[in-house]
Write a protein that holds these residues in place. Structure first.
Motif, mmCIF file in Angstrom:
data_model
loop_
_atom_site.group_PDB
_atom_site.id
_atom_site.type_symbol
_atom_site.label_atom_id
_atom_site.label_comp_id
_atom_site.label_asym_id
_atom_site.label_seq_id
_atom_site.Cartn_x
_atom_site.Cartn_y
_atom_site.Cartn_z
ATOM 1 N N THR A 1 50.308 59.433 38.333
ATOM 2 C CA THR A 1 50.909 58.975 37.083
ATOM 3 C C THR A 1 51.106 57.463 37.024
ATOM 4 N N HIS A 2 51.230 56.838 38.176
ATOM 5 C CA HIS A 2 51.480 55.400 38.242
ATOM 6 C C HIS A 2 50.481 54.730 39.185
ATOM 7 N N ALA A 3 50.016 53.551 38.801
ATOM 8 C CA ALA A 3 49.076 52.806 39.635
ATOM 9 C C ALA A 3 49.596 51.395 39.860
ATOM 10 N N PHE A 4 49.454 50.939 41.086
ATOM 11 C CA PHE A 4 49.836 49.578 41.455
ATOM 12 C C PHE A 4 48.598 48.893 42.025
ATOM 13 N N CYS A 5 48.065 47.947 41.288
ATOM 14 C CA CYS A 5 46.853 47.250 41.718
ATOM 15 C C CYS A 5 47.211 45.891 42.318
ATOM 16 N N CYS A 6 46.962 45.763 43.599
ATOM 17 C CA CYS A 6 47.250 44.514 44.319
ATOM 18 C C CYS A 6 45.975 43.951 44.938
ATOM 19 N N LEU A 7 44.853 44.290 44.350
ATOM 20 C CA LEU A 7 43.570 43.808 44.861
ATOM 21 C C LEU A 7 43.436 42.310 44.635
ATOM 22 N N GLY A 8 42.835 41.643 45.590
ATOM 23 C CA GLY A 8 42.610 40.214 45.430
ATOM 24 C C GLY A 8 42.053 39.603 46.702
ATOM 25 N N THR A 9 41.274 38.550 46.523
ATOM 26 C CA THR A 9 40.716 37.817 47.655
ATOM 27 C C THR A 9 41.294 36.412 47.657
ATOM 28 N N PRO A 10 41.924 35.990 48.756
ATOM 29 C CA PRO A 10 42.495 34.646 48.806
ATOM 30 C C PRO A 10 41.456 33.583 48.524
ATOM 31 N N ARG A 11 41.817 32.632 47.686
ATOM 32 C CA ARG A 11 40.913 31.522 47.400
ATOM 33 C C ARG A 11 40.657 30.732 48.680
ATOM 34 N N GLY A 12 39.438 30.345 48.870
ATOM 35 C CA GLY A 12 39.102 29.537 50.038
ATOM 36 C C GLY A 12 38.558 30.357 51.191
ATOM 37 N N ARG A 13 38.786 31.678 51.161
ATOM 38 C CA ARG A 13 38.281 32.521 52.251
ATOM 39 C C ARG A 13 36.942 33.154 51.903
ATOM 40 N N SER A 14 36.533 33.018 50.660
ATOM 41 C CA SER A 14 35.268 33.631 50.254
ATOM 42 C C SER A 14 34.655 32.824 49.124
ATOM 43 N N GLY A 15 33.382 33.061 48.869
ATOM 44 C CA GLY A 15 32.694 32.346 47.818
ATOM 45 C C GLY A 15 33.036 32.886 46.448
ATOM 46 N N ILE A 16 32.586 32.181 45.406
ATOM 47 C CA ILE A 16 32.892 32.555 44.034
ATOM 48 C C ILE A 16 32.416 33.969 43.721
ATOM 49 N N ASP A 17 31.195 34.302 44.125
ATOM 50 C CA ASP A 17 30.645 35.617 43.818
ATOM 51 C C ASP A 17 31.479 36.732 44.440
ATOM 52 N N THR A 18 31.927 36.500 45.666
ATOM 53 C CA THR A 18 32.697 37.531 46.366
ATOM 54 C C THR A 18 34.037 37.766 45.711
ATOM 55 N N TYR A 19 34.768 36.694 45.426
ATOM 56 C CA TYR A 19 36.091 36.958 44.864
ATOM 57 C C TYR A 19 36.016 37.411 43.419
ATOM 58 N N TYR A 20 34.963 37.055 42.682
ATOM 59 C CA TYR A 20 34.821 37.582 41.317
ATOM 60 C C TYR A 20 34.559 39.089 41.375
ATOM 61 N N LYS A 21 33.779 39.495 42.357
ATOM 62 C CA LYS A 21 33.481 40.915 42.505
ATOM 63 C C LYS A 21 34.742 41.711 42.796
ATOM 64 N N VAL A 22 35.622 41.144 43.616
ATOM 65 C CA VAL A 22 36.859 41.836 43.963
ATOM 66 C C VAL A 22 37.907 41.681 42.865
#
Length: 256
Positions: free
Chosen positions: A100-121
């Motif tokens: 019934t409830h969703a908590f989305c905490c997905l994210g990639t720290p800036r600086g640890r991955s390239g633009i394509d990777t963090y946009y995908k996540v």
């Protein structure tokens, strides 16, 4: 190579009477609710898991993760762990059904991955998961984004977050809650030396101007989870909380 389990315990967790009362009232008013957590092994996500488990407000808490969790704390029988593939929307819809409830905490720290990777996540995976939640009839979708999120931003990180926010708001959830922190204060073993060095002055300045520059991940999780205990809106609702808002909510609650 199999990743080591993330240890989560309820040590040093601060709930307060307002939180526990709200959790109890929620459980009595709306029994049988269940929560799912995306990104539950990240800095914010692990704190959300801790607060959900400590609250005892949900019959089940499912953490969708690629890294196993070793949980030691109250109500351990309610914690369910499932592997996740954010590109397999059909499987997501199947696995999310019944929550019934969703908590989305997905994210990639800036600086640890390239633009394509963090946009995908930060965009693709987040949006895929939200669509699956909507198909599964999730009632309340809570998401951690970032301060300055804007689909028209010239900064790719802010733009990705803003685009995801807009798309989620258009999906038709009964309730969407967006949490936009500034810098996150956490003590992570994975933090790089540069990040830890930057945190020292930020922590100092945050004491001078609390709630403006940063927020502890534990405080943010407290606000995200306690917000879910509110009575459901009569009409579809979208609400957003900035860094200062979350700080104020937490501080005021601890006074009571």
């Amino acid at each position: 190579m199999e990743r080591s389990a993330l240890k989560i315990a309820l040590d040093n967790i601060v709930l307060g009477t307002r939180f526990t009362k709200a959790a109890s009232e929620f459980k009595e008013r709306a029994p049988g609710k269940s929560a799912l957590v995306l990104g539950g092994t990240g800095e914010v996500g692990r704190e959300v898991v801790k607060h959900l488990m400590a609250s005892d407000a949900f019959d089940k808490v499912t953490v969708f993760t690629r890294r196993p969790i070793e949980y030691t704390g109250a109500h351990a029988e309610k914690l369910v762990q499932k592997p996740v593939d954010f590109e397999n929307t059909e499987q997501l819809e199947h696995d999310f059904a019944g929550h019934t409830h969703a908590f989305c905490c997905l994210g990639t720290p800036r600086g640890r991955s390239g633009i394509d990777t963090y946009y995908k996540v930060d965009h693709d995976y987040v949006v895929n998961a939200a669509r699956a939640c909507r198909t599964a009839n999730v009632e309340h979708y809570s998401i951690c984004t970032t301060s300055g999120a804007d689909k028209n931003s010239v900064f790719s990180y802010m733009k990705a977050k803003g685009q995801a926010e807009d798309e989620i708001q258009a999906m038709g959830f009964p309730r969407v809650s967006i949490f936009r922190p500034a810098m996150l204060l956490c003590d992570s073993d994975a933090a790089r030396l540069l990040e830890k060095t930057v945190m020292y002055p930020v922590r100092f300045l945050s004491k001078l101007v609390p709630g403006v520059l940063a927020i502890p991940t534990s405080t943010m999780a407290w606000v995200m989870v306690s917000n879910a205990f509110a009575a459901p809106a009569k009409t579809p609702l979208t609400e957003a909380f900035g860094n200062t808002d979350m700080h104020k909510i937490f501080v005021e609650a601890q006074k009571k």
